[in-house]
Enzyme design. Sequence first.
Site, PDB file in Angstrom:
ATOM      1  CG  ASN A 185      -6.582  -1.016   1.622  1.00 52.12           C
ATOM      2  OD1 ASN A 185      -5.935  -0.642   0.646  1.00 52.12           O
ATOM      3  ND2 ASN A 185      -6.021  -1.382   2.752  1.00 52.12           N
ATOM      4  CG  HIS A 203      -3.134   3.291   2.073  1.00 54.57           C
ATOM      5  ND1 HIS A 203      -3.707   2.890   0.881  1.00 54.57           N
ATOM      6  CD2 HIS A 203      -3.153   2.196   2.887  1.00 54.57           C
ATOM      7  CE1 HIS A 203      -4.055   1.619   0.976  1.00 54.57           C
ATOM      8  NE2 HIS A 203      -3.737   1.176   2.177  1.00 54.57           N
ATOM      9  CB  CYS A 217      -0.964  -0.002   1.175  1.00 53.74           C
ATOM     10  SG  CYS A 217      -2.001  -1.457   1.200  1.00 53.74           S
TER      11      CYS A 217
HETATM   12  N1  ACO Z   1     -17.975  -8.319  10.613  1.00 57.15           N
HETATM   13  C1  ACO Z   1     -18.422  -8.486  11.862  1.00 57.15           C
HETATM   14  N2  ACO Z   1     -17.600  -8.706  12.907  1.00 57.15           N
HETATM   15  C2  ACO Z   1     -16.279  -8.755  12.644  1.00 57.15           C
HETATM   16  C3  ACO Z   1     -15.758  -8.579  11.345  1.00 57.15           C
HETATM   17  C4  ACO Z   1     -16.668  -8.362  10.300  1.00 57.15           C
HETATM   18  N3  ACO Z   1     -16.267  -8.164   9.021  1.00 57.15           N
HETATM   19  N4  ACO Z   1     -14.420  -8.673  11.408  1.00 57.15           N
HETATM   20  C5  ACO Z   1     -14.092  -8.887  12.701  1.00 57.15           C
HETATM   21  N5  ACO Z   1     -15.223  -8.928  13.440  1.00 57.15           N
HETATM   22  C6  ACO Z   1     -15.341  -9.129  14.886  1.00 57.15           C
HETATM   23  C7  ACO Z   1     -14.166  -9.898  15.463  1.00 57.15           C
HETATM   24  O1  ACO Z   1     -14.344 -11.293  15.344  1.00 57.15           O
HETATM   25  C8  ACO Z   1     -14.224  -9.450  16.911  1.00 57.15           C
HETATM   26  O2  ACO Z   1     -15.230 -10.199  17.569  1.00 57.15           O
HETATM   27  P1  ACO Z   1     -15.040 -10.678  19.103  1.00 57.15           P
HETATM   28  O3  ACO Z   1     -14.901  -9.382  19.896  1.00 57.15           O
HETATM   29  O4  ACO Z   1     -16.281 -11.431  19.371  1.00 57.15           O
HETATM   30  O5  ACO Z   1     -13.782 -11.485  19.098  1.00 57.15           O
HETATM   31  C9  ACO Z   1     -14.715  -8.001  16.824  1.00 57.15           C
HETATM   32  O6  ACO Z   1     -15.301  -7.858  15.513  1.00 57.15           O
HETATM   33  C10 ACO Z   1     -13.613  -6.983  16.991  1.00 57.15           C
HETATM   34  O7  ACO Z   1     -12.524  -7.340  16.160  1.00 57.15           O
HETATM   35  P2  ACO Z   1     -11.218  -6.451  16.103  1.00 57.15           P
HETATM   36  O8  ACO Z   1     -10.221  -7.117  15.214  1.00 57.15           O
HETATM   37  O9  ACO Z   1     -10.820  -6.096  17.497  1.00 57.15           O
HETATM   38  O10 ACO Z   1     -11.800  -5.148  15.398  1.00 57.15           O
HETATM   39  P3  ACO Z   1     -11.085  -3.771  15.187  1.00 57.15           P
HETATM   40  O11 ACO Z   1     -11.838  -2.711  15.834  1.00 57.15           O
HETATM   41  O12 ACO Z   1      -9.593  -3.869  15.462  1.00 57.15           O
HETATM   42  O13 ACO Z   1     -11.270  -3.565  13.636  1.00 57.15           O
HETATM   43  C11 ACO Z   1     -10.001  -3.716  11.596  1.00 57.15           C
HETATM   44  C12 ACO Z   1     -10.698  -4.483  12.713  1.00 57.15           C
HETATM   45  C13 ACO Z   1     -11.058  -2.908  10.857  1.00 57.15           C
HETATM   46  C14 ACO Z   1      -9.363  -4.716  10.650  1.00 57.15           C
HETATM   47  C15 ACO Z   1      -8.948  -2.757  12.198  1.00 57.15           C
HETATM   48  O14 ACO Z   1      -8.097  -3.468  13.084  1.00 57.15           O
HETATM   49  C16 ACO Z   1      -8.135  -2.095  11.157  1.00 57.15           C
HETATM   50  O15 ACO Z   1      -8.634  -1.299  10.394  1.00 57.15           O
HETATM   51  N6  ACO Z   1      -6.822  -2.346  11.081  1.00 57.15           N
HETATM   52  C17 ACO Z   1      -5.982  -1.785  10.077  1.00 57.15           C
HETATM   53  C18 ACO Z   1      -6.158  -2.567   8.844  1.00 57.15           C
HETATM   54  C19 ACO Z   1      -5.566  -1.891   7.656  1.00 57.15           C
HETATM   55  O16 ACO Z   1      -5.655  -0.704   7.492  1.00 57.15           O
HETATM   56  N7  ACO Z   1      -4.984  -2.695   6.791  1.00 57.15           N
HETATM   57  C20 ACO Z   1      -4.495  -2.271   5.561  1.00 57.15           C
HETATM   58  C21 ACO Z   1      -3.083  -1.849   5.650  1.00 57.15           C
HETATM   59  S1  ACO Z   1      -2.529  -1.432   4.096  1.00 57.15           S
HETATM   60  C22 ACO Z   1      -1.903  -2.765   3.240  1.00 57.15           C
HETATM   61  O17 ACO Z   1      -0.713  -2.914   3.126  1.00 57.15           O
HETATM   62  C23 ACO Z   1      -2.811  -3.774   2.604  1.00 57.15           C
END
Ligand code: ACO
Length: 325
Positions: free
Chosen positions: A282, A252, A119
């Site tokens: 993304n 990004h 990214c």
């Molecule tokens: N739908 C419903 N529930 C979900 C989903 C979904 N799609 N995905 C995860 N959950 C649940 C999990 O199972 C968890 O449930 P639990 O509490 O019962 O265990 C709960 O939601 C919370 O999960 P978290 O992982 O703690 O959620 P978080 O608030 O951290 O959000 C996310 C997750 C959106 C992925 C966040 O961590 C994030 O944005 N991280 C950065 C990701 C990113 O930007 N990546 C790209 C980088 S660029 C590249 O190089 C590709």
Amino acid sequence: MTIYSRITGTGSYLPPNRLSNADLVAQLAAQGVDTSDDWIVERTGIRARHFAAPGVFSSDLGLEAARRALQAAGLEAQAIDLIIVATSTPDMVFPSTACILQNKLGANGCAAFDVQAVCSGFVYALTIADAMIKTGAATKALVIGAEVFSRILDFKDRTTCVLFGDGAGAVVLEASSTPGILASDLHADGKHVGILCVPGHVSGGGVLGEPLLRMDGQAVFKLAVGVLDEAARATLAKAGKTEADIDWLIPHQANIRIMQSTARKLKLSMDKVVVTVDQHGNTSAASIPLALDSAVRSGKIKPGETLMLEGVGGGFTWGAVLLTL
Ligand code: ACO
């Protein structure tokens, strides 16, 4: 005379197949994967993404974006002497997507290669093109970010498959006697390979390992917010500028919450941040030029304004480019 580089045209392209969160949620539910529009919007800000049709590759999306950027710059393809494509979803193992795109564009003969920085790929590619123009190695470059991330998503993993989409963005960067790109700052730290990767490779006629995206979302989130701030500050310092000089932040487009944290640290209000993640999710290396082109074409960004472009992604890689349009 000092040679600088300037962006003289922008372009972008999203494949026509648009899936709203509701569309994707319904498709995933049919496969027993439970998610919701509310969860996706609240945690990421994403409302829709575009997926390329079977047989459509990164070079095809990049080609459309490149044609639009060339038209905006008022140039024919034959005038281009450098093509850099930033992609993590290349058409083939080799040759590069840049070579395939070059042939489709009809710019045969110019230098062409890919950059793989996930990214952060577009800020890496733009920095390389800027350096090549400043040394006289190129005079008119096409810098493209193009991705078909839908091909490397695990649609059984709800923590990742709702986040990504396909698309492409491009800029024409030309040699100029007045400054366009003011400074840039690139970094990588390979010890974080495991938090965001596609851990598969081609060997002996097959694919070994897992050719699907794996991510520790929380680890990526924490790292991203810190390094984006560092890169922005380092870039401003190199250019002798401050946060107050930034007219537009174009981060990004991964997650609205990362963008909000980054803006807060730079003391910028969100109305100075270009946000398109809601419309395409993304798109990895394509996301910054997609956001840039959308803001230029809508008239939001005006000639002469100062832009901070920031990327972060797998590797772990990160970087920023400060420029005057
Ligand atoms: N739908 C419903 N529930 C979900 C989903 C979904 N799609 N995905 C995860 N959950 C649940 C999990 O199972 C968890 O449930 P639990 O509490 O019962 O265990 C709960 O939601 C919370 O999960 P978290 O992982 O703690 O959620 P978080 O608030 O951290 O959000 C996310 C997750 C959106 C992925 C966040 O961590 C994030 O944005 N991280 C950065 C990701 C990113 O930007 N990546 C790209 C980088 S660029 C590249 O190089 C590709």
